[in-house]
Motif scaffolding. Structure first.
Motif, PDB file in Angstrom:
ATOM      1  N   HIS A 129       1.049  -0.997   0.050  1.00 19.18           N
ATOM      2  CA  HIS A 129      -0.263  -0.391   0.258  1.00 19.18           C
ATOM      3  C   HIS A 129       0.302   1.413  -0.342  1.00 19.18           C
ATOM      4  CE1 HIS A 129      -3.465  -2.401   2.469  1.00 19.18           C
ATOM      5  NE2 HIS A 129      -2.961  -2.786   0.869  1.00 19.18           N
ATOM      6  N   GLN A 130       2.075   1.161   0.386  1.00 19.05           N
ATOM      7  CA  GLN A 130       3.028   2.726   0.965  1.00 19.05           C
ATOM      8  C   GLN A 130       3.664   2.744   0.213  1.00 19.05           C
ATOM      9  OE1 GLN A 130       1.617   5.203   2.930  1.00 19.05           O
ATOM     10  NE2 GLN A 130      -0.325   2.984   3.327  1.00 19.05           N
ATOM     11  N   ARG A 131       3.769   2.045  -0.787  1.00 22.97           N
ATOM     12  CA  ARG A 131       4.866   1.721  -2.146  1.00 22.97           C
ATOM     13  C   ARG A 131       5.107   3.194  -2.641  1.00 22.97           C
ATOM     14  NH1 ARG A 131       7.702  -3.748  -2.641  1.00 22.97           N
ATOM     15  NH2 ARG A 131       8.292  -4.478  -0.806  1.00 22.97           N
ATOM     16  N   LEU A 132       5.916   4.020  -2.977  1.00 26.60           N
ATOM     17  CA  LEU A 132       5.620   4.253  -4.568  1.00 26.60           C
ATOM     18  C   LEU A 132       5.658   3.205  -5.849  1.00 26.60           C
ATOM     19  CD1 LEU A 132       7.969   7.066  -3.705  1.00 26.60           C
ATOM     20  CD2 LEU A 132       5.510   7.370  -3.237  1.00 26.60           C
ATOM     21  N   PRO A 133       5.562   3.910  -6.919  1.00 30.29           N
ATOM     22  CA  PRO A 133       4.837   3.193  -7.665  1.00 30.29           C
ATOM     23  C   PRO A 133       6.295   2.729  -8.559  1.00 30.29           C
ATOM     24  CG  PRO A 133       3.566   4.820  -8.435  1.00 30.29           C
ATOM     25  CD  PRO A 133       4.112   5.788  -7.448  1.00 30.29           C
ATOM     26  N   ALA A 134       7.528   3.692  -8.463  1.00 32.63           N
ATOM     27  CA  ALA A 134       9.314   3.581  -8.591  1.00 32.63           C
ATOM     28  C   ALA A 134       9.219   2.367  -7.818  1.00 32.63           C
ATOM     29  CB  ALA A 134       9.901   4.342  -8.949  1.00 32.63           C
ATOM     30  N   GLU A 135       8.651   2.256  -7.357  1.00 31.66           N
ATOM     31  CA  GLU A 135       8.921   0.304  -6.378  1.00 31.66           C
ATOM     32  C   GLU A 135       8.860  -1.033  -6.741  1.00 31.66           C
ATOM     33  OE1 GLU A 135       9.969   2.900  -2.254  1.00 31.66           O
ATOM     34  OE2 GLU A 135       8.284   2.874  -2.648  1.00 31.66           O
ATOM     35  N   LEU A 136       7.909  -0.470  -7.434  1.00 31.91           N
ATOM     36  CA  LEU A 136       7.214  -1.524  -7.854  1.00 31.91           C
ATOM     37  C   LEU A 136       7.959  -2.250  -9.108  1.00 31.91           C
ATOM     38  CD1 LEU A 136       3.767  -0.503  -7.214  1.00 31.91           C
ATOM     39  CD2 LEU A 136       5.026  -1.688  -5.808  1.00 31.91           C
ATOM     40  N   SER A 137       7.297  -3.566  -9.445  1.00 33.39           N
ATOM     41  CA  SER A 137       7.801  -4.269 -11.036  1.00 33.39           C
ATOM     42  C   SER A 137       6.500  -3.503 -11.317  1.00 33.39           C
ATOM     43  CB  SER A 137       8.062  -5.506 -10.477  1.00 33.39           C
ATOM     44  OG  SER A 137       6.324  -5.985 -10.801  1.00 33.39           O
ATOM     45  N   GLY A 138       6.805  -3.699 -13.030  1.00 29.43           N
ATOM     46  CA  GLY A 138       5.698  -3.720 -14.354  1.00 29.43           C
ATOM     47  C   GLY A 138       4.760  -3.889 -14.474  1.00 29.43           C
ATOM     48  N   GLY A 139       4.541  -5.760 -13.923  1.00 31.21           N
ATOM     49  CA  GLY A 139       3.374  -5.795 -13.447  1.00 31.21           C
ATOM     50  C   GLY A 139       2.675  -5.854 -12.121  1.00 31.21           C
ATOM     51  N   GLN A 140       3.274  -5.398 -11.395  1.00 30.65           N
ATOM     52  CA  GLN A 140       2.870  -4.414 -10.031  1.00 30.65           C
ATOM     53  C   GLN A 140       1.997  -3.345 -10.062  1.00 30.65           C
ATOM     54  OE1 GLN A 140       5.896  -5.480  -7.397  1.00 30.65           O
ATOM     55  NE2 GLN A 140       5.527  -6.866  -6.358  1.00 30.65           N
ATOM     56  N   GLN A 141       2.523  -2.769 -11.166  1.00 25.08           N
ATOM     57  CA  GLN A 141       2.584  -1.058 -11.778  1.00 25.08           C
ATOM     58  C   GLN A 141       0.477  -1.415 -12.446  1.00 25.08           C
ATOM     59  OE1 GLN A 141       5.009   1.592 -13.272  1.00 25.08           O
ATOM     60  NE2 GLN A 141       6.726   0.775 -12.446  1.00 25.08           N
ATOM     61  N   GLN A 142       1.074  -2.327 -13.277  1.00 27.81           N
ATOM     62  CA  GLN A 142       0.025  -2.832 -13.755  1.00 27.81           C
ATOM     63  C   GLN A 142      -1.264  -2.984 -13.074  1.00 27.81           C
ATOM     64  OE1 GLN A 142      -2.126  -2.829 -16.504  1.00 27.81           O
ATOM     65  NE2 GLN A 142      -0.566  -3.550 -18.252  1.00 27.81           N
ATOM     66  N   ARG A 143      -0.877  -3.896 -12.152  1.00 30.19           N
ATOM     67  CA  ARG A 143      -1.901  -3.977 -11.323  1.00 30.19           C
ATOM     68  C   ARG A 143      -2.843  -3.125 -10.423  1.00 30.19           C
ATOM     69  NH1 ARG A 143      -0.438  -9.318  -7.318  1.00 30.19           N
ATOM     70  NH2 ARG A 143       2.000  -8.513  -8.709  1.00 30.19           N
ATOM     71  N   VAL A 144      -1.613  -2.246  -9.648  1.00 24.27           N
ATOM     72  CA  VAL A 144      -1.952  -0.665  -9.716  1.00 24.27           C
ATOM     73  C   VAL A 144      -3.124   0.109 -10.624  1.00 24.27           C
ATOM     74  CG1 VAL A 144      -1.241   1.362  -8.684  1.00 24.27           C
ATOM     75  CG2 VAL A 144      -0.365  -1.275  -8.035  1.00 24.27           C
ATOM     76  N   ALA A 145      -2.909  -0.106 -11.857  1.00 25.87           N
ATOM     77  CA  ALA A 145      -3.522   0.591 -13.047  1.00 25.87           C
ATOM     78  C   ALA A 145      -4.528  -0.016 -13.406  1.00 25.87           C
ATOM     79  CB  ALA A 145      -2.627   0.470 -13.884  1.00 25.87           C
ATOM     80  N   VAL A 146      -4.861  -1.496 -13.251  1.00 24.67           N
ATOM     81  CA  VAL A 146      -6.098  -1.603 -13.199  1.00 24.67           C
ATOM     82  C   VAL A 146      -6.925  -1.795 -11.359  1.00 24.67           C
ATOM     83  CG1 VAL A 146      -7.351  -4.475 -13.417  1.00 24.67           C
ATOM     84  CG2 VAL A 146      -5.660  -3.309 -14.482  1.00 24.67           C
ATOM     85  N   ALA A 147      -6.795  -1.688 -10.235  1.00 23.25           N
ATOM     86  CA  ALA A 147      -7.342  -1.674  -9.656  1.00 23.25           C
ATOM     87  C   ALA A 147      -7.650  -0.093  -9.083  1.00 23.25           C
ATOM     88  CB  ALA A 147      -6.060  -1.956  -8.271  1.00 23.25           C
ATOM     89  N   ARG A 148      -6.913   0.966  -9.573  1.00 26.73           N
ATOM     90  CA  ARG A 148      -7.905   2.300 -10.304  1.00 26.73           C
ATOM     91  C   ARG A 148      -8.854   2.189 -10.848  1.00 26.73           C
ATOM     92  NH1 ARG A 148      -3.712   7.085 -11.976  1.00 26.73           N
ATOM     93  NH2 ARG A 148      -3.661   5.646 -14.176  1.00 26.73           N
TER      94      ARG A 148
END
Length: 337
Positions: A129-148
């Motif tokens: 929850h508290q990580r910044l996007p730059a601290e995530l992998s590409g796949g994790q960033q994709q999941r954040v975008a889907v969650a949003r």
């Protein structure tokens, strides 16, 4: 009766003298994932933007959840969007990125964050929850975008080339995650890609577009196994297109005679490379033999013309220059013209 989530009725989109979408009719069912596929400039991205409200039709109507939204701006449509670049706020935590949409729509921050936590847990990002996007992998960033996109409970979620920024080795995993999330949440999704394999892997149905028009709509199996035109056969995967004549129910070309349906006269058959078998000895010759790990790919100079043949790696390998014979049955071909 299946509920319709999206409908195009005779939709045209022009930019000056150029026509990007040339009168399409299409219905997408609630809970369905439909992919727009086609070469550059075919109108697939414009079609997506017409659903999003980023473009308005020059003619025709667009309906979402039974409501005519043809003249509505993007802000008046209940649509979520996952962009190529993910468009995550780099200075915000994962939690705040996902909660951002509900907050700007008037939801109390605490309530928005609680809903965001629920969605993040469901997409497998509960501990980040508290990580910044730059601290995530590409796949994790994709999941954040889907969650949003999901957190706003949209009528439709749109994916615009969502794997274009994902490393090639991760694409299979990420596309499987997208498909899994779409099914888990029962989302109506429209997906745009130029990658045929990606479209085959994620879609309930595929809309293949060509020069602003719908060339064919069908399931992945329909389009691959029963293409309706030479364009579809050649665009979806690899295909050998053979021209010949049909007379009294038989297609004939040099070295080939097969029973087919349809009218007599000039005809074109599509034959997938993996549906052709090869045997040593015969009137044809292997021109090239290419090792591709899981299969061998042969270019064969045949009586009927140059043919691409794909065979499993466990079969005896053939060499360039070797004489062979091609074997094709009527169940291996599709008449496309």
């Amino acid at each position: 009766m299946t509920e319709t989530a999206i409908e195009f009725r005779s939709v045209v989109k022009r930019y000056g003298d150029a026509t990007a979408v040339a009168g399409i009719d299409l219905s997408i069912a609630k809970g369905e994932l439909v992919t727009f596929l086609g070469p550059s400039g075919c109108g697939k991205t414009t079609s997506l933007r017409l659903i999003a409200g980023l473009e308005l039709p020059s003619e025709g109507q667009v309906f979402i959840a039974g409501r005519d939204v043809s003249r509505d701006p993007a802000s008046a449509r209940n649509v979520g969007m996952v962009f190529q670049s993910y468009a995550l706020f780099p200075h915000m935590s994962v939690l705040d990125n996902v909660a951002y949409g509900p907050v700007i729509r008037g939801t109390a921050k605490a309530q928005a964050q609680e809903k965001a936590r629920e969605i993040l847990d469901q997409v497998g990002l509960g501990g980040l929850h508290q990580r910044l996007p730059a601290e995530l992998s590409g796949g994790q960033q994709q999941r954040v975008a889907v969650a949003r996109a999901i957190v706003q409970q949209p009528d439709v979620i749109l994916f615009d080339e969502p794997l274009s920024n994902v490393d090639a080795k991760l694409r299979r995993k990420v596309r499987e995650e997208i498909r899994s999330l779409q099914r888990r949440f029962g989302l109506t999704a429209v997906y745009v890609t130029h990658d045929q394999e990606e479209a085959l892997a994620v879609s309930d149905r595929i809309v293949v577009m060509d020069r602003g028009r719908i060339a064919q709509v069908g399931t992945p199996a329909d389009l691959y196994e029963r293409p309706s035109t030479p364009f579809i056969a050649d665009f979806i995967g690899d295909a050998n297109l053979i021209r010949g004549e049909v007379a009294q129910g038989y297609f004939t070309a040099p070295g080939l005679s097969l029973p087919v349906t349809g009218p007599d006269g000039p005809a074109t058959l599509s034959i997938r490379p993996e549906r052709i078998t090869l045997a040593p000895g015969g009137p044809d010759r292997v021109v090239t033999a290419t090792y591709l790990g899981s299969r061998m790919e042969y270019m064969v100079a045949a009586q009927v013309g140059e043919m691409l043949v794909s065979r499993p790696i466990f079969e005896p390998r053939l060499a360039a220059g070797q004489d062979v014979s091609l074997h094709i049955t009527h169940t291996d071909v599709s008449r496309v013209a």
